[in-house]
Design a protein around this motif. Structure first.
Motif, PDB file in Angstrom:
ATOM      1  N   GLY B 491       0.807  -1.218   0.000  1.00  0.00           N
ATOM      2  CA  GLY B 491       0.000   0.000   0.000  1.00  0.00           C
ATOM      3  C   GLY B 491       0.836   1.262   0.000  1.00  0.00           C
ATOM      4  N   GLU B 492       2.143   1.126  -0.061  1.00  0.00           N
ATOM      5  CA  GLU B 492       3.001   2.311   0.032  1.00  0.00           C
ATOM      6  C   GLU B 492       2.807   3.230  -1.170  1.00  0.00           C
ATOM      7  N   ASP B 493       2.316   2.655  -2.271  1.00  0.00           N
ATOM      8  CA  ASP B 493       2.188   3.470  -3.493  1.00  0.00           C
ATOM      9  C   ASP B 493       0.832   4.144  -3.619  1.00  0.00           C
ATOM     10  N   LEU B 494      -0.056   3.955  -2.638  1.00  0.00           N
ATOM     11  CA  LEU B 494      -1.370   4.593  -2.695  1.00  0.00           C
ATOM     12  C   LEU B 494      -1.240   6.109  -2.697  1.00  0.00           C
ATOM     13  N   PRO B 495      -2.161   6.833  -3.272  1.00  0.00           N
ATOM     14  CA  PRO B 495      -2.134   8.295  -3.234  1.00  0.00           C
ATOM     15  C   PRO B 495      -2.070   8.817  -1.796  1.00  0.00           C
ATOM     16  N   HIS B 496      -1.527  10.012  -1.624  1.00  0.00           N
ATOM     17  CA  HIS B 496      -1.397  10.701  -0.330  1.00  0.00           C
ATOM     18  C   HIS B 496      -0.388  10.042   0.600  1.00  0.00           C
ATOM     19  N   VAL B 497       0.462   9.192   0.042  1.00  0.00           N
ATOM     20  CA  VAL B 497       1.628   8.749   0.816  1.00  0.00           C
ATOM     21  C   VAL B 497       2.829   9.529   0.296  1.00  0.00           C
ATOM     22  N   LEU B 574       6.929   3.023  19.791  1.00  0.00           N
ATOM     23  CA  LEU B 574       6.926   1.551  19.734  1.00  0.00           C
ATOM     24  C   LEU B 574       5.874   1.007  18.771  1.00  0.00           C
ATOM     25  N   ALA B 575       5.787   1.680  17.625  1.00  0.00           N
ATOM     26  CA  ALA B 575       4.843   1.214  16.600  1.00  0.00           C
ATOM     27  C   ALA B 575       5.546   1.219  15.250  1.00  0.00           C
ATOM     28  N   ALA B 576       5.435   0.104  14.521  1.00  0.00           N
ATOM     29  CA  ALA B 576       6.065   0.022  13.202  1.00  0.00           C
ATOM     30  C   ALA B 576       4.993  -0.251  12.147  1.00  0.00           C
ATOM     31  N   PRO B 577       5.020   0.511  11.024  1.00  0.00           N
ATOM     32  CA  PRO B 577       4.000   0.321   9.982  1.00  0.00           C
ATOM     33  C   PRO B 577       4.054  -1.094   9.405  1.00  0.00           C
ATOM     34  N   LYS B 578       2.878  -1.696   9.223  1.00  0.00           N
ATOM     35  CA  LYS B 578       2.842  -3.040   8.629  1.00  0.00           C
ATOM     36  C   LYS B 578       2.268  -2.980   7.224  1.00  0.00           C
ATOM     37  N   MET B 579       1.165  -2.246   7.091  1.00  0.00           N
ATOM     38  CA  MET B 579       0.670  -2.006   5.731  1.00  0.00           C
ATOM     39  C   MET B 579      -0.194  -0.759   5.703  1.00  0.00           C
ATOM     40  N   VAL B 580      -0.201  -0.145   4.498  1.00  0.00           N
ATOM     41  CA  VAL B 580      -1.015   1.058   4.325  1.00  0.00           C
ATOM     42  C   VAL B 580      -2.375   0.611   3.786  1.00  0.00           C
ATOM     43  N   LEU B 581      -3.439   1.023   4.460  1.00  0.00           N
ATOM     44  CA  LEU B 581      -4.793   0.646   4.026  1.00  0.00           C
ATOM     45  C   LEU B 581      -5.415   1.792   3.236  1.00  0.00           C
ATOM     46  N   GLY B 582      -6.260   1.461   2.285  1.00  0.00           N
ATOM     47  CA  GLY B 582      -6.934   2.490   1.495  1.00  0.00           C
ATOM     48  C   GLY B 582      -7.193   1.982   0.098  1.00  0.00           C
ATOM     49  N   ASN B 583      -7.557   2.873  -0.847  1.00  0.00           N
ATOM     50  CA  ASN B 583      -7.791   2.433  -2.221  1.00  0.00           C
ATOM     51  C   ASN B 583      -7.320   3.484  -3.201  1.00  0.00           C
ATOM     52  N   LYS B 584      -7.098   3.022  -4.439  1.00  0.00           N
ATOM     53  CA  LYS B 584      -6.505   3.881  -5.470  1.00  0.00           C
ATOM     54  C   LYS B 584      -7.293   5.174  -5.660  1.00  0.00           C
ATOM     55  N   GLY B 587      -7.372   7.199  -1.981  1.00  0.00           N
ATOM     56  CA  GLY B 587      -6.074   7.252  -1.310  1.00  0.00           C
ATOM     57  C   GLY B 587      -6.112   6.583   0.055  1.00  0.00           C
ATOM     58  N   VAL B 588      -5.130   6.891   0.872  1.00  0.00           N
ATOM     59  CA  VAL B 588      -4.974   6.169   2.148  1.00  0.00           C
ATOM     60  C   VAL B 588      -6.126   6.471   3.087  1.00  0.00           C
ATOM     61  N   THR B 589      -6.471   5.471   3.881  1.00  0.00           N
ATOM     62  CA  THR B 589      -7.515   5.673   4.896  1.00  0.00           C
ATOM     63  C   THR B 589      -6.970   5.351   6.278  1.00  0.00           C
ATOM     64  N   ASP B 622      -5.594  10.404   6.603  1.00  0.00           N
ATOM     65  CA  ASP B 622      -5.826  10.632   5.174  1.00  0.00           C
ATOM     66  C   ASP B 622      -4.555  11.086   4.464  1.00  0.00           C
ATOM     67  N   ALA B 623      -3.445  11.085   5.169  1.00  0.00           N
ATOM     68  CA  ALA B 623      -2.144  11.285   4.493  1.00  0.00           C
ATOM     69  C   ALA B 623      -1.034  10.705   5.365  1.00  0.00           C
ATOM     70  N   ILE B 624       0.017  10.224   4.685  1.00  0.00           N
ATOM     71  CA  ILE B 624       1.148   9.659   5.417  1.00  0.00           C
ATOM     72  C   ILE B 624       2.430  10.258   4.846  1.00  0.00           C
ATOM     73  N   ILE B 625       3.323  10.700   5.748  1.00  0.00           N
ATOM     74  CA  ILE B 625       4.632  11.195   5.298  1.00  0.00           C
ATOM     75  C   ILE B 625       5.695  10.244   5.843  1.00  0.00           C
ATOM     76  N   VAL B 626       6.490   9.687   4.933  1.00  0.00           N
ATOM     77  CA  VAL B 626       7.507   8.725   5.335  1.00  0.00           C
ATOM     78  C   VAL B 626       8.880   9.406   5.388  1.00  0.00           C
TER      79      VAL B 626
END
Lengths: 161, 1124, 331
Positions: B491-497, B574-584, B587-589, B622-626
């Motif tokens: 899900g890293e490639d979803l919009p708003h990442v 103490l939290a590590a991302p496992k997957m980005v949820l959302g849809n094309k 975008g991310v939810t 609704d947005a993620i900055i890595v």
């Protein structure tokens, strides 16, 4: 002279520190046990293990070696050489049945007159406790008293040179 | 010489030494005993053998042929051996046919009873007789004495001796540790008992020393080592400590001291007055030149990658010299207003102030200066060169490199792919931390000095690296690290990442835009915080940082973390991302995370986070900055001409020179190190510039570059007693405005800056601001000066190293250091001195005149707990001070003494005079000094409690001032010094003389003499007398021109030597060498000092020692034991 | 004129000295030519009574090897002294006490207890030990054995000795020199040791390889290292006593990778071989700290056995001091 046994100690002192300290003890009139006879060497590094055995052989009950403190040797490192020989010699004599306490090495600086007094007294006391060192004379075929013979020979040589 | 063949004829002469020996030893019995010993022909006794008639006795017997060898039983050979050898020689016999039996020092004086004394004396005489019988005739060796003289210590003793010897036409080296000669005497006002002015009698002599043609004055110097030059003379190495002022050109005008901003307590004034870092202990100093006190590079400057001289500009700020501060800053840093804002300031980590309370805000102070002069200019290059150098990338590395090259005259051209210059500074750092105009101004300054920057010119597209290499003299690649690391989760490639840099770049270049209401920022570094705070400013309502470790492990600057939280940024640890949820489409939810726990430390030393299985949880957004770091965009360069790279996708370069494997091409900054802080990028740029400069001049690329980059300073400061005063926070804009891109920190005001700067502890003492050089007309100041080693050869040495006063703190009950008005005598000496800190006024700390003063005698002297000896001078100087205090203040003065010890010419009279002057004397040791009042009149006073032993009552005397008459102690390093000079220390630690009465200035080391208080406490009178004596000893030596040496050297009988070489390594003087032709060891008599160590070790008895042959020692052993 | 009469006798010795005589090889014939051997119990059948029948000083020379351990050996030494003009101590044992002399670390009692009772190889339930007197049955005969002395002596400590031929056994070269000297009557002053008065290094094949400045960092024993056949053994950390030992042997041991153990004894200037050798070795120890020194010295496993292997009875201390015994002999 008094009948009962008294310790006989030969003390080999280096000129620069220990012998001077012994002089200082004198100048400061510090009385101490009269048992030790001081033989002056230039440096404790001149100390030949033969001298120690010779002293024991000739009737010493204890031998004391005095030198400058480590790092203070007038000749830079003579006292370390003395320490090395002393360490091994001590082992040797104890294997030959002489109590190691009969041989003692002390670092005494020129200013430590009081230390000379202390060490001389301790040494006399130690030897007193140990009692006389009874070496058996190595048997010799009868002849004139040895040392005199030597003195005559060498003495005359000395004169002739 | 008389014939001595045949048997020896030994004469034994027993000395009474008055009663010294006779009272203990039964002389008659001893003589009778000696008579019977082998070869003894004569045995006599005499009152004083050392007297002329005594010696005559010996000589008569020798001349009459009755004896040919002599034994004298008297005192120690160290005392009179020489005397009797002379007598023997004058009797016509070889002086070494003599042996001494020490029956005084080793017998009569140390033996309790007469019987044992007599027996011991007999034994020693028997030994001497046997020994002398095997003595051999010897010749004394003559060795020339080098005419040059070394005197160590420039106090009155050294001065006096130097002048005496120099006046006799001999060359003298006078070595003094301090910047001036004069010693303690220079600190005094008046001298007892005559009360004449110390300066008046001392300073003329000091001047004489300076002008004397035969004296070479080596002040601010210390003896490094003393080695035997030959049998009798010395090779001495002297360290001339760097003064940083040229002694020959300095005129002593003192302008430098006026401008010097660094003040510290004056040692010369015992800390009562202040001096500057560039100083002269006192106006009449000799030589009359200045010295800069430097302790070494301050920790802050050492820790800084580009060695920005922080202490320099901070000190100047503290003194309001802001313009000068700016000049100091610009010396090492072309981007100060940037660094002042965003540098991670490693300097503050090592700031000594941090060990007291908090480090200084060093960058804040730098920023203050740059803000104060917004339109400052960079220094124009002073040289010009034709070469052009290409720099790829306009980040801090590129800019710094360009600046350094430009300053060296080159013409750098910077190629920048982006539309703006500055690299990460411009696109990676948000404006509220680093305003754009600040960057632009800096860039323009660089352009102003002739640096060309081509923006929108990506190398690899617009121009190739190869072209650069052909067109330019050298190329420096500093393209930074702009490629985002990816999470590599679904899900890293979803919009708003967004990538952190991608996001910040967009905002920085195109301005703020709406990216979402609920934003998650992944990562824990500074860029995570920047992204988060920028997101807020882009209108996000809820910004949360997701970090896999805890706050403690966050690499970001704690201050920045606080600021972010103030602004409302939330944190999930103490939290590590496992997957980005959302849809094309939308975008991310949300972001699904795993809970972590901290495990064992990883490579970075921080605990490694470990996932807790099945701990999944979801954060809606609704947005993620890595922001988990970046790598260099090497690919963008196109063909790389085969430049080697590492497995982390960075360039591989030489650590020291930054050369790549391709000639002419250098690389540095983030593209070599991976993402790193600004100052390290600048460091890389500077380093590259140095390398390129050396490269183009064909200089050694590596030599002497050890101290580039951060290091730790050797010294640690004693910060005890520094009052706590925390860092002054820098003002910020109010929270309300923290949704805009206005700069958050507004910077220090002048007042705040000065206050903050004053917290600096002057670690390096001299702050290297170099103002002194600007005012020095003689151009005498040289900051690059280094210690020099001077090697000299001398025949005689006089040690006149003096004393140190007893440290009164060691006796707490006298309250020194606790009660401000308890002084040491030396402090009061300075106060009484017209040129002293108080201009001769005797004042309490608060400036009041004292009405009552108590002087406590014997502080640290005549006291078993400290020094049992009497310091000899205290009684008299106490009288003197009593007089001066009474004279100047009219105060009542009380002397608390144990005994008044005033022997010496006119001393008693002086004492009487003081009694008449109405000074009070109370006999008894003082119990304590206290401020505990028991009666109204004791209020606010110091009470001295002591027993008056004359009337037998305890008295409490309230006074305003207490003077401690501290005793004299050996110099702190006396023991080290005496080892250096092969002499010993006596009781109390003072240097030991050869004989207390007859050789007071000689030592047991030939040619080394002592004078003054280093031999024992003494007053100026005695010191001068001793100095004269020492000078006389030296002069008589030099005039004779040679010394006769004890012929007790070792020798090897060649024909008996097997060449086993056992002796060779044992000789401390390398006097033994191997003669390979003869295959035997040979002793160089000229180097042998006669210890006999080799003789004792010679396994075949081929080595022997004159005067101490095996046979002679055997005889002595048999002797002492043959008779008991 | 008749050929000079010569005698050989052995006391406490291993027989190696006789071997040495045989090692003379064909030279022995020359000797036999030149002299008339009148007493040599090992090789020829002579009786003590034969010697007793000699006139005093009838023998020109008598060589005695072996240390003096028993009363019989004392008697024979005195007898032979009486009957010969020159008495020569032959080999380390008679010269210095030799290996048998190491028995002076114990006394008669201790030795008997061990040899006849305690030694692991002994089975002697009744604890039988040699008796000096033994009654033989009822016929009144008594068998007398020589008495075993407490202390081993050198020949020189028993009777006056004219010359010493050192070595274990004496090197052939030295024997030949000695014999020639005697026959040609070119003898040095009495009491001389008939060997060069310079230490072994002088003729050591490895001499050149010894470093000028040797410092002993550790002391090893031959079995502990691979020995370099060229290099000075001391320089390899092996306790070679060559520097303290007379030369004259030609250094055969050293040539065969065996450190010198000192069988030829000290030079004339040294009074106590062990003490002097110890002094030389200890001085070269490369340590100044007390503990370090001691640790290095510990690597010398058996000081007495090392430094007095051949010379304990001749040493200044002569034997181990026995405690709880009165009657020490002081000067």
């Amino acid at each position: 002279m008094s009948s009962e046994w008294e310790p006989r100690i030969v003390a080999f002192f280096c000129t620069w520190c220990t012998y001077t300290a012994a002089d200082l003890a004198g100048i400061s009139r510090m009385t101490y046990a009269p048992n030790a006879r001081i033989v002056r060497l230039m440096c404790s590094g001149r100390m030949d293990p033969q001298f120690v055995l010779k002293a024991f052989r000739d009737g010493a009950d204890g031998v004391l070696i005095g030198g400058c403190h480590p790092g203070d040797c007038h000749y830079q490192a003579g006292n370390y050489k003395a320490l090395r020989r002393y360490t091994l010699l001590k082992r040797l004599i104890s294997e030959l049945g002489i109590e190691p306490e009969r041989l003692r090495l002390e670092w005494i600086s020129a200013s430590e007159g009081d230390r000379v007094q202390k060490v001389m007294n301790e040494m006399a006391e130690t030897i007193q406790k140990l009692g006389p060192l009874r070496l058996e004379r190595a048997p010799r075929p009868a002849r004139a008293k040895e040392h005199e013979r030597e003195v005559i020979e060498i003495g005359s040589q000395g004169g002739a040179r | 010489m008389l014939e001595t063949d045949g048997a020896p004829k030994i004469g034994v002469y027993v000395c009474h030494c008055g009663v010294n020996i006779a009272a203990k030893v039964n002389i008659a019995e001893v003589v009778e005993f000696a008579q019977k010993l082998p070869f003894v022909t004569v045995a006599r006794e005499y009152k004083f053998m050392c007297s002329d008639p005594g010696q005559e006795l010996i000589q008569q017997d020798l001349r009459a042929g009755k004896v040919n060898r002599v034994v004298v039983a008297s005192c120690s050979p160290l005392m009179h051996e020489a005397t009797f050898r002379r007598a023997t020689a004058e009797g016509g016999q070889n002086p070494f046919f003599f042996q001494m039996a020490n029956i005084r020092e080793h017998v009569s004086w140390v033996t309790a009873d007469g019987y044992h004394a007599t027996e011991k004396a007999k034994a020693l005489i028997a030994a001497a007789v046997r020994r002398v019988a095997v003595h051999q005739p010897l010749e004394k060796k003559r060795v020339p004495v080098h005419p040059h003289v070394l005197i160590v210590g420039g106090g009155i003793a050294g001065i006096e001796a130097a002048l005496k010897i120099a006046d006799a036409g001999k060359k003298v080296y006078l070595v003094e540790r301090q910047p001036t000669i004069g010693g303690h005497m220079a600190q005094f006002d008046k001298c007892f008992p005559t009360l004449d002015c110390a300066a008046c009698i001392l300073t003329p002599k000091m001047t004489q020393v300076r002008v004397h043609p035969n004296i070479e004055l080596l002040t601010y110097s210390e003896v490094e080592s003393v080695e035997p030059y030959d049998l009798r003379n010395f090779k001495v190495r002297i360290r001339r400590k760097a003064r940083y002022v040229n002694e020959d050109t300095c005129t002593g005008c003192a302008l430098c001291a006026d401008v010097c901003p660094v003040t510290l307590p004056s040692e010369f004034d015992e800390g009562l007055g202040m001096r500057k870092a560039i100083y002269r202990p006192f106006p009449q100093a000799v030589p009359n030149v200045f010295t800069i006190s430097r302790r070494g590079t301050p920790p802050c400057q050492a820790a800084c990658s580009i060695h920005q001289n922080a202490q320099g500009y901070i000190t100047l700020i503290a003194h309001g010299k802001f313009k000068e501060a700016l000049d100091v800053i610009l010396r090492d840093n072309p981007l100060p207003s940037i660094c002042g804002r965003i540098c991670t300031h490693p300097c503050t980590i090592h700031c000594t102030r941090g060990t007291v309370d908090e480090p200084l805000n060093i960058p804040g102070l730098k920023r203050f200066v740059t803000d104060l002069f917004p339109d400052y200019k960079l220094p124009q290059p002073t040289v010009n060169r034709s070469e052009k150098i290409a720099i790829v990338g306009s980040g801090p590395a590129g800019l710094m490199c360009a600046y350094e090259l430009r300053q060296r005259g080159y013409h750098p051209v910077i190629y920048e792919a982006l539309p703006v210059a500055g690299g990460m500074l411009s696109v990676g750092i948000p404006a509220f931390r680093l305003p754009r105009d600040v960057i632009n101004k800096e860039i323009n300054r660089l352009k102003e000095i002739g640096i060309e920057i081509k923006t929108n010119t990506p190398v690899g597209k617009a121009i190739t690296l190869e072209q650069l290499r052909q067109q330019y003299a050298a190329v420096f690649i500093a393209i930074g690290a702009h490629v985002e690391r990816r999470l590599n989760i679904p899900g890293e490639d979803l919009p708003h990442v967004w990538g952190g840099i991608e996001f910040l770049r967009k905002v920085n270049l195109e301005g703020p835009f709406k990216l979402g209401k609920k934003v998650l920022v992944i990562g824990g570094g500074n860029s995570a915080l920047d992204a988060a705070r920028t997101a807020l400013r882009c209108g996000a309502e809820d910004v949360t940082i997701v970090y896999r470790r805890t706050r403690a492990e966050m690499p970001a600057d704690p201050k920045e973390i606080e600021a972010a939280e103030e602004e409302g940024v939330k944190m999930v640890f103490l939290a590590a991302p496992k997957m980005v949820l959302g849809n094309k489409e939308t975008g991310v939810t949300a972001l699904e995370c795993l809970r972590m726990k901290l495990g064992a430390p990883d490579a970075s030393g921080r605990p490694a986070p470990e996932p807790i299985p099945g701990s999944e949880f979801v954060l809606s957004c609704d947005a993620i900055i890595v922001t988990i770091g970046q790598v260099p965009d090497i690919a963008s360069l196109g063909e790389k001409l085969g430049i080697e790279t590492t497995k982390w996708g960075t360039f591989k370069v030489d650590d020291v020179t930054l050369e790549t494997n391709i000639p002419k091409i250098f690389a540095g900054g983030d593209c070599v190190t991976g993402p790193d802080v600004v100052v390290n990028a600048m460091y890389a740029g500077k380093k590259a510039a140095i390398s390129i400069d050396r490269y183009l001049n064909n200089f050694d690329m590596r030599a002497g570059r050890e101290r580039e980059g951060p290091y730790r300073t050797e010294y640690a400061l004693d910060t005890s007693g520094v009052p706590v005063q925390k860092q002054i926070p820098m003002p910020t804009i109010e929270l309300a405005r923290r949704r805009t891109f206005d700069e958050v920190h507004t910077g220090y005001t002048q007042e705040l800056a000065i206050a903050e700067a004053k917290r600096c502890l002057d670690c390096g003492i001299c702050c290297d601001c170099r103002l002194c050089a600007t005012v020095c007309e003689a151009k005498a100041i040289n900051y690059e000066m280094e210690d020099e080693i001077r090697e000299i050869v001398v025949g005689s040495i006089i040690l006149a190293t003096g004393f140190k006063p007893f440290d009164a703190r060691r006796i707490p009950r006298y309250g020194y250091g606790k009660y401000p008005n308890v002084y040491t005598a030396l402090e009061v000496e300075r106060m009484t001195n017209a040129s002293g800190p108080t201009g001769g006024e005797i004042r309490l700390r608060d400036g009041r005149k004292p009405k009552a003063v108590g002087i406590i005698h014997c502080v640290g002297s005549r006291d078993r707990n400290y020094n049992s000896y009497c310091s000899r001078v205290c009684c008299l100087y106490s009288l003197k001070l009593a007089h001066l205090i009474k004279e100047r203040t009219g105060a009542e003065v009380y002397n608390f003494y144990i005994d008044m010890r005033v022997p010496g010419k006119a001393y008693e009279e002086f004492y009487d005079r003081m009694l008449e002057e109405g000074i009070h004397f109370i006999r008894g040791r003082v119990a304590e000094v206290t401020d505990h009042a028991m009666t109204p009149e004791e209020e606010g006073k110091l009470v001295i409690r002591a027993e008056d032993t004359l009337i037998g009552v305890i008295r409490r005397i309230p006074v305003d001032m207490v003077v401690l008459a501290v005793g004299l102690e050996p110099q702190a390093d006396a023991d080290e010094v005496r080892r250096k000079f092969y002499i010993s220390c006596g009781t109390g630690g003072f240097f030991l003389e050869r004989h207390p009465k007859l050789a007071p200035v000689q030592t047991f080391a030939d040619g080394i003499f002592i004078a003054g208080a280093c031999q024992g406490p003494k007053d100026i009178q005695d010191t001068v007398a001793q100095a004269g004596a020492a000078a006389a000893e030296v002069l008589s030596l030099i005039d004779r021109g040679f010394v006769e040496l004890e012929p007790n050297t070792a020798f090897i009988q060649e024909e008996l030597c097997s060449g086993c070489k056992t002796c060779i390594p044992l000789c401390p003087f390398s006097a033994i060498s191997f003669n390979s032709d003869k295959g035997v060891a040979v002793i160089n008599e000229a180097l042998c000092k006669g210890c006999g160590t080799c003789v004792a070790a010679c396994p075949s008895g081929a080595a022997q020692q004159h005067l101490f042959t095996d046979e002679q020692i055997y005889q002595e052993i048999e002797g002492v034991l043959s008779y008991v | 004129m008749s050929k000079p009469k010569v005698g050989f006798y052995w006391c406490a010795s291993c027989g190696g000295c006789e071997e040495a005589v045989v090692d003379l090889a064909e030279d022995i014939l020359k000797v036999a030519e030149a002299v008339d051997i009148v007493f040599w119990p090992v090789a020829l059948d002579f009786k003590r009574s034969d010697v007793e029948n000699f006139k005093d000083r009838e023998m020109a020379v008598c060589f005695i090897n072996g240390a003096i351990r028993t009363s019989e050996q004392e008697e024979m030494a005195e007898l032979l002294r009486k009957k010969s003009q020159l008495l020569i101590a032959f080999g380390s044992c008679s010269h210095l006490g030799g290996v048998p002399g190491l028995a002076n670390l114990w006394d008669r009692q201790a030795i008997f207890d061990y040899v006849y009772k305690e030694a692991p190889s002994v089975t002697n339930p009744e604890g039988v030990v040699p008796q000096e007197q033994t009654q033989l049955g009822s016929n009144g005969y008594t068998l007398t054995l020589p008495s075993f002395r407490d202390t081993v002596k050198t020949l020189g400590q028993t009777v006056e000795v004219d010359y010493y031929l050192p070595g274990c056994p004496p090197p052939v070269k030295l024997i030949v020199n000695a014999v020639t000297a005697i026959l040609e009557n070119k003898l040095p002053p009495k009491g001389t040791v008939l060997a060069p008065d310079v230490a072994l290094c002088d003729e050591c094949p490895r001499k050149a390889t010894k470093p000028d400045k040797l410092a002993l960092k550790e002391l090893k024993r031959p079995h502990q290292i691979l020995i370099d056949p060229e290099k000075c053994l001391l320089a390899q950390g092996l306790l070679c006593l060559g520097p303290a030992t007379r030369s004259g042997c030609g250094a055969p041991c050293v040539s065969a990778n065996m450190p010198c153990t000192g069988c030829l004894g000290p030079t004339s200037r040294v009074r106590d071989y062990g003490a002097k050798a110890l002094s030389a070795i200890a001085s070269l120890i490369d340590a100044e700290d007390e503990r370090e020194i001691a640790a290095l010295m510990e690597q010398i496993v058996d000081p007495v056995g090392t430094f007095y292997r051949y010379s304990l009875p001749a040493s200044l201390l002569h034997r181990r001091v026995r405690h709880g015994r009165t009657g020490g002999a002081q000067a």
